[in-house]
Scaffold this active site. Structure first.
Site, PDB file in Angstrom:
ATOM      1  N   GLY A 127     -95.744   2.373 -66.165  1.00  0.00           N
ATOM      2  CA  GLY A 127     -94.732   1.372 -65.883  1.00  0.00           C
ATOM      3  C   GLY A 127     -93.904   1.072 -67.116  1.00  0.00           C
ATOM      4  O   GLY A 127     -94.087   0.037 -67.767  1.00  0.00           O
ATOM      5  N   TYR A 128     -93.000   1.973 -67.442  1.00  0.00           N
ATOM      6  CA  TYR A 128     -92.145   1.799 -68.620  1.00  0.00           C
ATOM      7  C   TYR A 128     -90.683   1.586 -68.203  1.00  0.00           C
ATOM      8  O   TYR A 128     -90.136   0.508 -68.340  1.00  0.00           O
ATOM      9  CB  TYR A 128     -92.247   3.023 -69.537  1.00  0.00           C
ATOM     10  CG  TYR A 128     -93.358   2.972 -70.553  1.00  0.00           C
ATOM     11  CD1 TYR A 128     -94.527   2.261 -70.324  1.00  0.00           C
ATOM     12  CD2 TYR A 128     -93.258   3.665 -71.754  1.00  0.00           C
ATOM     13  CE1 TYR A 128     -95.552   2.227 -71.255  1.00  0.00           C
ATOM     14  CE2 TYR A 128     -94.278   3.633 -72.699  1.00  0.00           C
ATOM     15  CZ  TYR A 128     -95.421   2.913 -72.447  1.00  0.00           C
ATOM     16  OH  TYR A 128     -96.421   2.889 -73.371  1.00  0.00           O
ATOM     17  N   SER A 129     -90.032   2.630 -67.697  1.00  0.00           N
ATOM     18  CA  SER A 129     -88.591   2.579 -67.436  1.00  0.00           C
ATOM     19  C   SER A 129     -88.242   1.548 -66.369  1.00  0.00           C
ATOM     20  O   SER A 129     -89.006   1.300 -65.441  1.00  0.00           O
ATOM     21  CB  SER A 129     -88.084   3.951 -66.992  1.00  0.00           C
ATOM     22  OG  SER A 129     -88.188   4.896 -68.026  1.00  0.00           O
ATOM     23  N   GLU A 244     -97.500  11.376 -75.587  1.00  0.00           N
ATOM     24  CA  GLU A 244     -96.772  11.951 -74.458  1.00  0.00           C
ATOM     25  C   GLU A 244     -95.843  13.058 -74.927  1.00  0.00           C
ATOM     26  O   GLU A 244     -95.764  14.131 -74.310  1.00  0.00           O
ATOM     27  CB  GLU A 244     -95.968  10.863 -73.739  1.00  0.00           C
ATOM     28  CG  GLU A 244     -95.182  11.392 -72.543  1.00  0.00           C
ATOM     29  CD  GLU A 244     -94.317  10.344 -71.875  1.00  0.00           C
ATOM     30  OE1 GLU A 244     -93.743  10.638 -70.813  1.00  0.00           O
ATOM     31  OE2 GLU A 244     -94.198   9.233 -72.418  1.00  0.00           O
ATOM     32  N   SER A 383     -85.216  10.425 -74.184  1.00  0.00           N
ATOM     33  CA  SER A 383     -84.259  11.533 -74.112  1.00  0.00           C
ATOM     34  C   SER A 383     -84.181  12.275 -75.441  1.00  0.00           C
ATOM     35  O   SER A 383     -84.463  11.724 -76.512  1.00  0.00           O
ATOM     36  CB  SER A 383     -82.869  11.015 -73.724  1.00  0.00           C
ATOM     37  OG  SER A 383     -82.288  10.307 -74.804  1.00  0.00           O
ATOM     38  N   ASN A 384     -83.796  13.547 -75.364  1.00  0.00           N
ATOM     39  CA  ASN A 384     -83.730  14.357 -76.582  1.00  0.00           C
ATOM     40  C   ASN A 384     -82.734  13.794 -77.583  1.00  0.00           C
ATOM     41  O   ASN A 384     -82.905  13.952 -78.801  1.00  0.00           O
ATOM     42  CB  ASN A 384     -83.374  15.803 -76.222  1.00  0.00           C
ATOM     43  CG  ASN A 384     -84.550  16.549 -75.622  1.00  0.00           C
ATOM     44  OD1 ASN A 384     -85.580  15.939 -75.298  1.00  0.00           O
ATOM     45  ND2 ASN A 384     -84.427  17.849 -75.465  1.00  0.00           N
ATOM     46  N   GLU A 385     -81.688  13.132 -77.100  1.00  0.00           N
ATOM     47  CA  GLU A 385     -80.729  12.527 -78.024  1.00  0.00           C
ATOM     48  C   GLU A 385     -81.387  11.412 -78.832  1.00  0.00           C
ATOM     49  O   GLU A 385     -81.168  11.284 -80.041  1.00  0.00           O
ATOM     50  CB  GLU A 385     -79.533  11.978 -77.232  1.00  0.00           C
ATOM     51  CG  GLU A 385     -78.637  13.046 -76.630  1.00  0.00           C
ATOM     52  CD  GLU A 385     -79.231  13.716 -75.408  1.00  0.00           C
ATOM     53  OE1 GLU A 385     -78.748  14.793 -75.018  1.00  0.00           O
ATOM     54  OE2 GLU A 385     -80.197  13.154 -74.821  1.00  0.00           O
TER      55      GLU A 385
END
Length: 398
Positions: A127-129, A244, A383-385
Site C-alpha cells: 500500500g504505497y502509491s 525491491e 520511476s527510472n527518472e
C-alpha cells in the site's frame, strides 16, 4: 568478489537443478516458459512447496528461518529457478516487508508474521502509491488517526498488485499532517479482511486483472500493527524500496528470455536465412547480451557487499534502471523478431483454456501482451527518472 564458481558451487547447482526437476509442477513450468498467465494457486502452491523445503526465502538469515546461503548460492538459485521456468516467489512478503520487520519490527511482530510469510500462510500486498502520489510518494494523503488502542485509516491506494488475493497489506499512512511530508508518515500492517476496506479491479490493456484500487473508510488498525516508531515510516519505506529495486533487476529471468529470443529468431526467416543470422538483428541481440552480462556481475557485487544487515544503497537504483531497460529491450526484440505474428490477441490461449493459439503460432501469440505489460517496469518501484535523480544526489553529489 570472486566470480569463478568453486567445485562446491557446481555441486550446489547440480543439487538445486535436480530438486527443481523433481518438484516443479510441469503445467506451471510450461506456463512460465510460454508466457502464459499464472493463476493464484500457481503462485501459492509453489510457495508452499518451497516453504516445506525451507527455500521460500533464500536471502533470509538462518535465525529467521532462511537457509543461510551466501551471495553466490543465492545467485545460482535465482538463475536455476528462472532457467527451468519456476514462477517467482512473490516479493511483497518475502523480499519487501520481511526485511523491514527483521530490522525495525518488534519481537512480537517478527514471531507472528515471519513464519507465516515463510510458509505462505499470508499473502501480502503493498500500500504505497496513491492517485497523485506515485514517484512523489511522500505526498501521500491516506491518513491514520489515533483513537484509543487503534488507528482509524481513511484514504485510497492504487496500482495494488494482486491485492484481490491479499490477506495483509503493508501500508504507508500519514500520521502527522503538520510535519514535513517525509516526517509525518508511518508504516502500518493492515489485515485486508478488516471492515471498511474495498478492493476494486483495474483491468489492464491486456485485459488482465493484476492491479487494483484499495479504499479505506474508517478502517480500525490495532496500535500494535505499527512497525517501528510513529512518523518514522519514510525511513522504513526507503529501506524496503532498496530491496525491491535490487529484485527488479531479474537477471535470471532475462537470461531465460534471451534464450527464448534467440530460439525464436532462429525460427524466423529473412531473405532465406534465419533472422538471427542477419547482421543487423544479430548485432542488436549481441549488444543486449553484453548489457545483461554486465548487469549480472553488478548484481552479484551489490548483493555480496550487503553485510551486517545493511540494506542496499543507491546502487539499487542503478540495478533498477538497467534491469528494467534490459527487460523492455528483450520484449521489443521479441516482437520485432515475429513481426505481425504477435498481433493476434488470444485471451483463452493466454489463460490456458486452449492448448494452442487460434492464430497458429504459439510462441508469437503471447508476445504483444508481454511487451505491453513490461512497459510498467520502468515506472513501478520508483520511476527510472527518479532513480537517476537518486544516483545524481547520493553518488555524484549533484
Amino acid at each position: 568478489m570472486d566470480l569463478d564458481y568453486s567445485p562446491a558451487d557446481d555441486a550446489f547447482r547440480a543439487d538445486i537443478r535436480t530438486w527443481l526437476e523433481a518438484n516443479l509442477p510441469h503445467e506451471v513450468r510450461e506456463k512460465v516458459l510460454n508466457h502464459k498467465r499464472l493463476a493464484r494457486e500457481d503462485f501459492a502452491h509453489w510457495h508452499r512447496v518451497l516453504g516445506q523445503r525451507g527455500w521460500s526465502a533464500p536471502a533470509w538469515p538462518v535465525e529467521f528461518g532462511g537457509p543461510g546461503w551466501n551471495a553466490t548460492q543465492r545467485h545460482i538459485w535465482d538463475e536455476e529457478c528462472a532457467l527451468i521456468g519456476a514462477p517467482p516467489v512473490l516479493p511483497f512478503g518475502v523480499s519487501m516487508v520481511a526485511p523491514v520487520l527483521m530490522k525495525y519490527g518488534n519481537e512480537a511482530q517478527q514471531r507472528h508474521y515471519l513464519p507465516r510469510i515463510l510458509d505462505g500462510t499470508d499473502w501480502w500486498c503493498q500500500g504505497y502509491s496513491e492517485p497523485g502520489s506515485g514517484s512523489d510518494l511522500a505526498s501521500l494523503r491516506t491518513r491514520a488517526e489515533r483513537a484509543g488502542d487503534h488507528y482509524i485509516v481513511n484514504g485510497q491506494k492504487t496500482w495494488t498488485t494482486l491485492g484481490q488475493f491479499a490477506d495483509m497489506m503493508f501500508c504507508l499512512v500519514r500520521t502527522d499532517s503538520g510535519a514535513k511530508k517525509q516526517e509525518g508518515i508511518s508504516f502500518l500492517l493492515i489485515d485486508m479482511k478488516t471492515p471498511g476496506i474495498t478492493v476494486r479491479p483495474i483491468i489492464m490493456l491486456d485485459e488482465e486483472h493484476e492491479v487494483n484500487e484499495v479504499f479505506f473508510e474508517d478502517v480500525k488498525v490495532p496500535l500494535e500493527n505499527l512497525v517501528g516508531e510513529e512518523n518514522r515510516g519514510w525511513t522504513y519505506a526507503k529501506y524496503l524500496l532498496g530491496h525491491e529495486r535490487t529484485g527488479i533487476a531479474r537477471v535470471g529471468g532475462s537470461k531465460r528470455e534471451l534464450a527464448f529470443l534467440k530460439r525464436v529468431a532462429l525460427d524466423q526467416q529473412k531473405n532465406g536465412k534465419p533472422l538471427l543470422h542477419d547482421p543487423v538483428f544479430a548485432a542488436k541481440v549481441a549488444s543486449l547480451e553484453i548489457e545483461l552480462m554486465a548487469l549480472e556481475v553488478t548484481v552479484q557485487r551489490v548483493v555480496a557487499s550487503e553485510t551486517g544487515g545493511r540494506g542496499p544503497g543507491p546502487e539499487a537504483s542503478m540495478l533498477k534502471i538497467k534491469g528494467t531497460e534490459v527487460q523492455q529491450a528483450l520484449t521489443e526484440l521479441m516482437v520485432e523478431a515475429v513481426g505481425p505474428l504477435a498481433a493476434p490477441f488470444d485471451v483463452p490461449f493466454l489463460e490456458g483454456e486452449h492448448a494452442h493459439s487460434a492464430a497458429g503460432d504459439d510462441d508469437a501469440a503471447p508476445l504483444a501482451a508481454y511487451y505491453f505489460n513490461f512497459r510498467k517496469t520502468s515506472i513501478y518501484g520508483g520511476s527510472n527518472e527518479i532513480q537517476k535523480n537518486i544516483i545524481a544526489q547520493m553518488i555524484l553529489g549533484l
